[in-house]
Design an enzyme around this catalytic site. Structure first.
Site, PDB file in Angstrom:
ATOM      1  N   GLY A   1     -34.334  43.283 -21.907  1.00 22.65           N
ATOM      2  CA  GLY A   1     -33.200  43.183 -20.997  1.00 22.65           C
ATOM      3  C   GLY A   1     -32.742  44.520 -20.466  1.00 22.65           C
ATOM      4  N   SER A   2     -32.666  44.650 -19.148  1.00 26.78           N
ATOM      5  CA  SER A   2     -32.322  45.945 -18.567  1.00 26.78           C
ATOM      6  C   SER A   2     -32.076  45.783 -17.078  1.00 26.78           C
ATOM      7  CB  SER A   2     -33.442  46.957 -18.834  1.00 26.78           C
ATOM      8  OG  SER A   2     -34.697  46.405 -18.480  1.00 26.78           O
ATOM      9  N   ARG A   3     -32.181  46.902 -16.347  1.00 26.29           N
ATOM     10  CA  ARG A   3     -31.836  46.903 -14.925  1.00 26.29           C
ATOM     11  C   ARG A   3     -32.627  47.997 -14.218  1.00 26.29           C
ATOM     12  NH1 ARG A   3     -25.997  46.540 -12.669  1.00 26.29           N
ATOM     13  NH2 ARG A   3     -26.008  47.712 -10.719  1.00 26.29           N
TER      14      ARG A   3
END
Length: 265
Positions: A182-184
């Protein structure tokens, strides 16, 4: 092995985790039977998380591709903090079910890589762009346009992996990094880029076109040269009488003298 996908099907970052989960699941199965179910669930989850499928790569030179799978959370005019210029910002949020392998959005040459330590707040929040741990890749496209793509760590993702460096040449779709769990990713493009996505859209890494970027920057029109001011004739005043006025004054003086002579007679 394909240079653009050197780790086919399963990303190499997951090999130790998947291998360990598989071995542990088999061991517990032999010893405890159904008690091994949670270990098998974990192994299956790891397999889907670290998948790294090959995709069709659009070859339009104006197309800027999505570097990752995910959901668009930002499309706006913003300031590129790494170049200190106005830019079109497009941000993609990745949850734990997305492919987390990062790939180059265009044919480009890396000019600089900037790593910043930071927090690990929810990557879905806007403040994650400036407060979280992040790694920015500054690059120049084959046509000379400057772009910036930033890996941002998230609440669970606490390991940014970047395999490129200044001077490296990346082909569109070439793998350059990975973020776990999970990240951006934030994209900063020149202001004349035209977004092809909207907030809420789901995108697929390298197969979705995020924006179209003209090959050349818009020409700034130069201001027209100002024409020289027209010269105006000097205003005649009493201190600078005209010839006509002097003639009138001379005639008036003669008449006055003649009148005085008549009066004397």
């Amino acid at each position: 092995m394909n240079r653009l996908y050197p780790h086919p099907i399963i990303a190499r970052e997951g090999w130790p985790i998947i291998g360990g989960g598989l071995a542990l699941s088999l061991l517990v199965s032999m010893c405890c039977g159904w008690w091994s179910l949670p270990f098998w669930v974990f192994t299956v989850f790891a397999l889907q998380f670290f998948r790294d499928p090959a995709r069709e790569i659009p070859q339009n030179p104006e197309a800027v591709l999505s570097p990752v799978d995910g959901r668009i959370v930002v499309v706006e005019r913003a300031r590129d903090p790494y170049r200190d210029v106005d830019a079109l910002k497009i941000s993609i949020f990745m949850n734990v079910f997305n492919v987390h392998s990062q790939k180059s959005p265009a044919d480009c040459t890396v000019t600089k890589v900037v790593y910043n330590k930071g927090k690990f707040v929810n990557a879905d929040l806007d403040k994650a762009s400036t407060e979280n741990e992040r790694n920015a890749v500054l690059a120049t496209t084959a046509s000379g346009r400057e772009i910036t793509f930033v890996q941002v760590a998230g609440l669970v993702a606490r390991r940014i992996l970047c395999y490129t460096q200044a001077g490296a040449k990346l082909s569109r779709g070439e793998r350059y990094g990975f973020i776990r769990f999970g990240s951006r990713v934030d994209m900063y493009l020149p202001v004349d880029a035209q977004a092809q996505v909207a907030i809420g859209d789901k995108v697929n890494g390298v197969s979705t076109v995020l924006a179209r970027l003209p090959l050349t920057a818009p020409q700034i029109e130069s201001e027209p040269e100002s024409e020289p001011a027209l010269q105006t004739a000097p205003v005649e005043t009493a201190a600078n009488p005209s010839a006509e006025q002097r003639q009138i004054e001379a005639v008036a003086a003669k008449i006055q003298a003649a009148v005085q002579d008549v009066l004397k007679d």
